[in-house]
Design a protein around this motif. Structure first.
Motif, PDB file in Angstrom:
ATOM      1  N   PHE A 154       0.845  -1.197   0.000  1.00  0.00           N
ATOM      2  CA  PHE A 154       0.000   0.000   0.000  1.00  0.00           C
ATOM      3  C   PHE A 154       0.875   1.240   0.000  1.00  0.00           C
ATOM      4  O   PHE A 154       1.851   1.322   0.741  1.00  0.00           O
ATOM      5  N   THR A 155       0.494   2.218  -0.828  1.00  0.00           N
ATOM      6  CA  THR A 155       1.164   3.522  -0.808  1.00  0.00           C
ATOM      7  C   THR A 155       0.390   4.446   0.127  1.00  0.00           C
ATOM      8  O   THR A 155      -0.749   4.156   0.511  1.00  0.00           O
ATOM      9  N   LYS A 156       0.994   5.559   0.467  1.00  0.00           N
ATOM     10  CA  LYS A 156       0.343   6.558   1.331  1.00  0.00           C
ATOM     11  C   LYS A 156      -0.988   6.998   0.704  1.00  0.00           C
ATOM     12  O   LYS A 156      -2.006   7.116   1.395  1.00  0.00           O
ATOM     13  N   GLU A 157      -0.998   7.203  -0.599  1.00  0.00           N
ATOM     14  CA  GLU A 157      -2.223   7.637  -1.290  1.00  0.00           C
ATOM     15  C   GLU A 157      -3.310   6.579  -1.202  1.00  0.00           C
ATOM     16  O   GLU A 157      -4.484   6.886  -0.990  1.00  0.00           O
ATOM     17  N   GLN A 158      -2.940   5.312  -1.370  1.00  0.00           N
ATOM     18  CA  GLN A 158      -3.928   4.244  -1.279  1.00  0.00           C
ATOM     19  C   GLN A 158      -4.546   4.164   0.115  1.00  0.00           C
ATOM     20  O   GLN A 158      -5.732   3.884   0.252  1.00  0.00           O
ATOM     21  N   LEU A 159      -3.741   4.422   1.139  1.00  0.00           N
ATOM     22  CA  LEU A 159      -4.250   4.344   2.500  1.00  0.00           C
ATOM     23  C   LEU A 159      -5.188   5.501   2.846  1.00  0.00           C
ATOM     24  O   LEU A 159      -5.871   5.453   3.861  1.00  0.00           O
ATOM     25  N   MET A 160      -5.237   6.498   1.999  1.00  0.00           N
ATOM     26  CA  MET A 160      -6.196   7.593   2.183  1.00  0.00           C
ATOM     27  C   MET A 160      -7.599   7.149   1.744  1.00  0.00           C
ATOM     28  O   MET A 160      -8.596   7.688   2.197  1.00  0.00           O
ATOM     29  N   ASP A 161      -7.656   6.154   0.869  1.00  0.00           N
ATOM     30  CA  ASP A 161      -8.924   5.613   0.386  1.00  0.00           C
ATOM     31  C   ASP A 161      -9.488   4.642   1.424  1.00  0.00           C
ATOM     32  O   ASP A 161      -8.781   3.734   1.888  1.00  0.00           O
ATOM     33  N   SER A 162     -10.737   4.806   1.796  1.00  0.00           N
ATOM     34  CA  SER A 162     -11.319   4.001   2.882  1.00  0.00           C
ATOM     35  C   SER A 162     -11.352   2.507   2.552  1.00  0.00           C
ATOM     36  O   SER A 162     -11.140   1.677   3.432  1.00  0.00           O
ATOM     37  N   SER A 163     -11.603   2.132   1.302  1.00  0.00           N
ATOM     38  CA  SER A 163     -11.655   0.698   0.985  1.00  0.00           C
ATOM     39  C   SER A 163     -10.266   0.061   1.069  1.00  0.00           C
ATOM     40  O   SER A 163     -10.118  -1.071   1.552  1.00  0.00           O
ATOM     41  N   SER A 164      -9.224   0.780   0.645  1.00  0.00           N
ATOM     42  CA  SER A 164      -7.855   0.258   0.779  1.00  0.00           C
ATOM     43  C   SER A 164      -7.452   0.179   2.243  1.00  0.00           C
ATOM     44  O   SER A 164      -6.788  -0.767   2.665  1.00  0.00           O
ATOM     45  N   ARG A 165      -7.852   1.182   3.010  1.00  0.00           N
ATOM     46  CA  ARG A 165      -7.554   1.194   4.443  1.00  0.00           C
ATOM     47  C   ARG A 165      -8.229   0.009   5.133  1.00  0.00           C
ATOM     48  O   ARG A 165      -7.629  -0.672   5.956  1.00  0.00           O
ATOM     49  N   LYS A 166      -9.481  -0.276   4.784  1.00  0.00           N
ATOM     50  CA  LYS A 166     -10.193  -1.423   5.355  1.00  0.00           C
ATOM     51  C   LYS A 166      -9.505  -2.731   4.982  1.00  0.00           C
ATOM     52  O   LYS A 166      -9.401  -3.651   5.805  1.00  0.00           O
ATOM     53  N   LEU A 167      -9.043  -2.838   3.733  1.00  0.00           N
ATOM     54  CA  LEU A 167      -8.330  -4.037   3.299  1.00  0.00           C
ATOM     55  C   LEU A 167      -7.032  -4.208   4.090  1.00  0.00           C
ATOM     56  O   LEU A 167      -6.712  -5.313   4.543  1.00  0.00           O
ATOM     57  N   ALA A 168      -6.292  -3.118   4.291  1.00  0.00           N
ATOM     58  CA  ALA A 168      -5.038  -3.178   5.054  1.00  0.00           C
ATOM     59  C   ALA A 168      -5.314  -3.628   6.491  1.00  0.00           C
ATOM     60  O   ALA A 168      -4.601  -4.477   7.029  1.00  0.00           O
ATOM     61  N   ILE A 169      -6.356  -3.078   7.092  1.00  0.00           N
ATOM     62  CA  ILE A 169      -6.696  -3.451   8.471  1.00  0.00           C
ATOM     63  C   ILE A 169      -7.123  -4.906   8.546  1.00  0.00           C
ATOM     64  O   ILE A 169      -6.704  -5.644   9.441  1.00  0.00           O
ATOM     65  N   SER A 170      -7.939  -5.357   7.594  1.00  0.00           N
ATOM     66  CA  SER A 170      -8.380  -6.765   7.638  1.00  0.00           C
ATOM     67  C   SER A 170      -7.193  -7.718   7.427  1.00  0.00           C
ATOM     68  O   SER A 170      -7.151  -8.793   8.016  1.00  0.00           O
ATOM     69  N   LEU A 171      -6.227  -7.312   6.627  1.00  0.00           N
ATOM     70  CA  LEU A 171      -5.026  -8.120   6.426  1.00  0.00           C
ATOM     71  C   LEU A 171      -4.209  -8.187   7.727  1.00  0.00           C
ATOM     72  O   LEU A 171      -3.764  -9.259   8.131  1.00  0.00           O
ATOM     73  N   LEU A 172      -4.057  -7.050   8.404  1.00  0.00           N
ATOM     74  CA  LEU A 172      -3.338  -7.031   9.680  1.00  0.00           C
ATOM     75  C   LEU A 172      -4.026  -7.897  10.735  1.00  0.00           C
ATOM     76  O   LEU A 172      -3.375  -8.528  11.554  1.00  0.00           O
ATOM     77  N   LYS A 173      -5.343  -7.935  10.702  1.00  0.00           N
ATOM     78  CA  LYS A 173      -6.115  -8.696  11.694  1.00  0.00           C
ATOM     79  C   LYS A 173      -6.279 -10.160  11.308  1.00  0.00           C
ATOM     80  O   LYS A 173      -6.893 -10.935  12.037  1.00  0.00           O
ATOM     81  N   GLY A 174      -5.751 -10.537  10.141  1.00  0.00           N
ATOM     82  CA  GLY A 174      -5.853 -11.929   9.703  1.00  0.00           C
ATOM     83  C   GLY A 174      -7.224 -12.289   9.165  1.00  0.00           C
ATOM     84  O   GLY A 174      -7.603 -13.450   9.116  1.00  0.00           O
ATOM     85  N   GLU A 175      -7.982 -11.274   8.724  1.00  0.00           N
ATOM     86  CA  GLU A 175      -9.355 -11.496   8.254  1.00  0.00           C
ATOM     87  C   GLU A 175      -9.476 -11.466   6.739  1.00  0.00           C
ATOM     88  O   GLU A 175     -10.534 -11.789   6.215  1.00  0.00           O
ATOM     89  N   ALA A 176      -8.424 -11.068   6.038  1.00  0.00           N
ATOM     90  CA  ALA A 176      -8.511 -10.924   4.576  1.00  0.00           C
ATOM     91  C   ALA A 176      -8.316 -12.260   3.885  1.00  0.00           C
ATOM     92  O   ALA A 176      -7.703 -13.153   4.363  1.00  0.00           O
TER      93      ALA A 176
END
Length: 176
Positions: A154-176
């Protein structure tokens, strides 16, 4: 020790906590940060246990049986028994590890021969990690002993987008 606090341990102290708890898993990076514990093993163990007792992590009885402080134990169990682990590497920055076990997520950082453990209870705590201006890109890896590994970039710009941010969080939580 209160759960709102961080627990800070050296890699050697963490190793001996794992030994006392009969750990099932331990991250290789924690081992790599340790000196050779086979050299003066008994002395290192004694010093680590004395420091853990001094810090209130364990209480030793007359027979050298250890009883863990409940808050400390709650932080340590995911590190040693969690079957899902994720890591977030920030380009030119720190590496954060996340251990997930029985609904608890513990974040660890290894810096200057010290491992900090802190519980993550809200997604906003994860968002805060990449909201710093100097972050350009992050790589997230998630491994589960049953399902394998998944990765995300993920780039900084992608993490500004809510759907990319949700994907990053779900990956960190082992839910993706």
């Amino acid at each position: 020790m209160s759960m709102s606090e961080e627990l800070k341990l050296t890699p050697v102290e963490l190793f001996f906590c794992g030994k006392l708890l009969n750990a099932k898993y331990i991250d290789y990076d924690y081992f790599a940060a340790m000196p050779d514990i086979q050299i003066n093993h008994d002395l290192r163990e004694q010093e680590a246990l004395e420091k853990l007792e001094e810090d209130g992590v364990v209480e030793m009885d007359f027979y050298d049986n250890a009883e863990f402080d409940e808050d400390a134990k709650e932080l340590l169990l995911p590190v040693f028994f969690g079957e899902t682990e994720s890591r977030m590497e920030i380009k030119n920055g720190p590496v954060f590890r996340f251990h997930i076990y029985q609904g608890k997520m513990i974040m660890t950082t290894l810096e200057d021969n010290e491992i900090s453990l802190r519980e993550i209870t809200k997604d906003s705590q994860l968002n805060e990690l990449w909201e710093k201006d100097e972050i350009e890109e992050i790589v997230i890896s998630c491994a589960n002993v049953h399902t394998g590994q998944k990765n995300g970039f993920f780039t900084k710009e992608q993490l500004m987008d809510s759907s990319s941010r949700k994907l990053a969080i779900s990956l960190l939580k082992g839910e993706a």
